[in-house]
Design a protein around this motif. Structure first.
Motif, PDB file in Angstrom:
ATOM      1  N   MET A  90     -19.130  26.544 -44.566  1.00 37.88           N
ATOM      2  CA  MET A  90     -19.427  25.581 -45.622  1.00 37.88           C
ATOM      3  C   MET A  90     -18.207  25.381 -46.510  1.00 37.88           C
ATOM      4  SD  MET A  90     -23.305  26.171 -47.002  1.00 37.88           S
ATOM      5  CE  MET A  90     -24.685  25.579 -46.031  1.00 37.88           C
ATOM      6  N   ARG A  91     -18.192  24.227 -47.126  1.00 42.00           N
ATOM      7  CA  ARG A  91     -17.099  23.817 -48.003  1.00 42.00           C
ATOM      8  C   ARG A  91     -17.721  23.200 -49.242  1.00 42.00           C
ATOM      9  NH1 ARG A  91     -12.676  19.578 -45.557  1.00 42.00           N
ATOM     10  NH2 ARG A  91     -11.060  19.768 -47.172  1.00 42.00           N
ATOM     11  N   HIS A  92     -17.008  23.237 -50.365  1.00 45.82           N
ATOM     12  CA  HIS A  92     -17.542  22.579 -51.562  1.00 45.82           C
ATOM     13  C   HIS A  92     -17.970  21.159 -51.181  1.00 45.82           C
ATOM     14  CE1 HIS A  92     -17.845  20.656 -55.456  1.00 45.82           C
ATOM     15  NE2 HIS A  92     -17.805  21.863 -56.027  1.00 45.82           N
ATOM     16  N   PRO A  93     -19.208  20.768 -51.490  1.00 44.19           N
ATOM     17  CA  PRO A  93     -19.713  19.472 -51.023  1.00 44.19           C
ATOM     18  C   PRO A  93     -18.859  18.271 -51.410  1.00 44.19           C
ATOM     19  CG  PRO A  93     -21.545  20.830 -51.743  1.00 44.19           C
ATOM     20  CD  PRO A  93     -20.290  21.576 -52.109  1.00 44.19           C
ATOM     21  N   VAL A  94     -18.249  18.297 -52.585  1.00 43.58           N
ATOM     22  CA  VAL A  94     -17.426  17.153 -52.980  1.00 43.58           C
ATOM     23  C   VAL A  94     -16.156  17.111 -52.130  1.00 43.58           C
ATOM     24  CG1 VAL A  94     -16.223  16.011 -54.862  1.00 43.58           C
ATOM     25  CG2 VAL A  94     -18.368  17.204 -55.322  1.00 43.58           C
ATOM     26  N   TYR A 213     -24.456  25.621 -51.179  1.00 43.86           N
ATOM     27  CA  TYR A 213     -23.081  26.111 -51.242  1.00 43.86           C
ATOM     28  C   TYR A 213     -22.968  27.309 -52.189  1.00 43.86           C
ATOM     29  CZ  TYR A 213     -18.028  26.084 -52.136  1.00 43.86           C
ATOM     30  OH  TYR A 213     -16.717  26.444 -52.282  1.00 43.86           O
ATOM     31  N   GLU A 214     -23.625  27.229 -53.333  1.00 46.51           N
ATOM     32  CA  GLU A 214     -23.592  28.349 -54.276  1.00 46.51           C
ATOM     33  C   GLU A 214     -24.251  29.588 -53.664  1.00 46.51           C
ATOM     34  OE1 GLU A 214     -22.001  28.591 -57.068  1.00 46.51           O
ATOM     35  OE2 GLU A 214     -21.296  26.509 -57.017  1.00 46.51           O
ATOM     36  N   ARG A 215     -25.327  29.392 -52.926  1.00 46.29           N
ATOM     37  CA  ARG A 215     -25.954  30.529 -52.243  1.00 46.29           C
ATOM     38  C   ARG A 215     -25.022  31.118 -51.197  1.00 46.29           C
ATOM     39  NH1 ARG A 215     -31.353  27.850 -50.419  1.00 46.29           N
ATOM     40  NH2 ARG A 215     -31.413  29.589 -48.931  1.00 46.29           N
ATOM     41  N   ALA A 216     -24.304  30.263 -50.495  1.00 47.98           N
ATOM     42  CA  ALA A 216     -23.346  30.752 -49.506  1.00 47.98           C
ATOM     43  C   ALA A 216     -22.237  31.569 -50.166  1.00 47.98           C
ATOM     44  CB  ALA A 216     -22.747  29.581 -48.726  1.00 47.98           C
ATOM     45  N   LEU A 217     -21.795  31.141 -51.341  1.00 47.77           N
ATOM     46  CA  LEU A 217     -20.784  31.901 -52.075  1.00 47.77           C
ATOM     47  C   LEU A 217     -21.324  33.269 -52.476  1.00 47.77           C
ATOM     48  CD1 LEU A 217     -19.228  29.177 -54.431  1.00 47.77           C
ATOM     49  CD2 LEU A 217     -18.163  30.209 -52.415  1.00 47.77           C
ATOM     50  N   GLN A 218     -22.582  33.310 -52.923  1.00 48.31           N
ATOM     51  CA  GLN A 218     -23.179  34.593 -53.295  1.00 48.31           C
ATOM     52  C   GLN A 218     -23.337  35.497 -52.075  1.00 48.31           C
ATOM     53  OE1 GLN A 218     -23.750  35.711 -56.428  1.00 48.31           O
ATOM     54  NE2 GLN A 218     -22.707  33.812 -57.024  1.00 48.31           N
ATOM     55  N   MET A 219     -23.711  34.916 -50.941  1.00 50.21           N
ATOM     56  CA  MET A 219     -23.807  35.691 -49.707  1.00 50.21           C
ATOM     57  C   MET A 219     -22.442  36.259 -49.322  1.00 50.21           C
ATOM     58  SD  MET A 219     -26.390  33.113 -47.636  1.00 50.21           S
ATOM     59  CE  MET A 219     -26.192  33.900 -46.038  1.00 50.21           C
TER      60      MET A 219
END
Length: 226
Positions: A90-94, A213-219
């Protein structure tokens, strides 16, 4: 264990695919034929449920890794029949949207382009117009229909590609990997080129993807701390 690798558009999936080709060679299946996101949601969801049943019944014994643009739900029933490990990036959506927009500008071929691609180019859409397009709203959430993010054993973050690829090599494949860079179309700070008010509007418009994306960062933080 079979590796099921979801390539979300413009998240370094082409680079990752080249690395997987080094490892799996003819045991790698490239699954790019569904074109699910170009279809209406009802049709897309019906087709993936049918495909999931078919894949589970037929199996994929000749392959050790499957990589491509598909709804991962397609392989969920297969995971009930044999050990499977789901992964994605995943990548920052923007940033992802900006990269996607510029990639489409560079790769347009009228005879091969999908209808939405044709419309974007031939109508001269602006970057802002593309980022606020309903068809590509929350693209992560569209791909992950019926498939919780927590089902993935590994979610790499494109902004940390080299570091996360090293983690994947050590902990999942347990072998060193070659690093490749394919179809790179935008800088990692791409979202900073949008005016702040437009960026905030795009983030609100893609709120579901921002949450994923934020959940992926926390993971990722949890994974690295374990």
């Amino acid at each position: 264990m079979k590796l099921i690798s979801l390539h979300l558009p413009k998240t370094a999936g082409s680079s990752f695919r080249t690395t997987l080709e080094d490892v799996f060679a003819e045991r790698l299946l490239s699954d790019y034929g569904d074109k699910s996101i170009s279809k209406p949601p009802l049709q897309r969801h019906k087709e993936v449920l049918i495909s999931a049943q078919s894949v589970a019944e037929q199996g994929t014994d000749e392959f050790d890794c499957i990589h491509g643009h598909f709804l991962p739900l397609k392989y969920l029933l297969l995971a009930d029949c044999e050990p499977c490990c789901f992964i994605t990036w995943m990548r920052h959506p923007v940033e992802r949207l900006i990269s996607h927009y510029h990639y489409w500008q560079q790769s347009y071929h009228p005879e091969f382009a999908a209808p939405h691609h044709k419309r974007v180019i031939e109508e001269g859409w602006s970057l802002e117009q593309f980022c606020l397009s309903e068809q590509f709203r929350n693209i992560y959430a569209q791909y992950l229909w019926g498939f919780p993010l927590e089902n993935f054993t590994f979610v790499g973050i494109t902004e940390h590609y080299n570091e996360d690829l090293d983690y994947f090599a050590r902990h999942l494949l347990k072998q060193p990997l070659n690093k490749h860079r394919v179809n790179v179309t935008a800088r990692s700070d791409a979202r900073e080129r949008l005016p702040p008010d437009i960026q905030r509007a795009v983030e609100r418009f893609h709120a579901a993807d921002m949450q994923l994306y934020e959940r992926a960062l926390q993971m990722r933080i949890k994974r690295n701390n374990d």
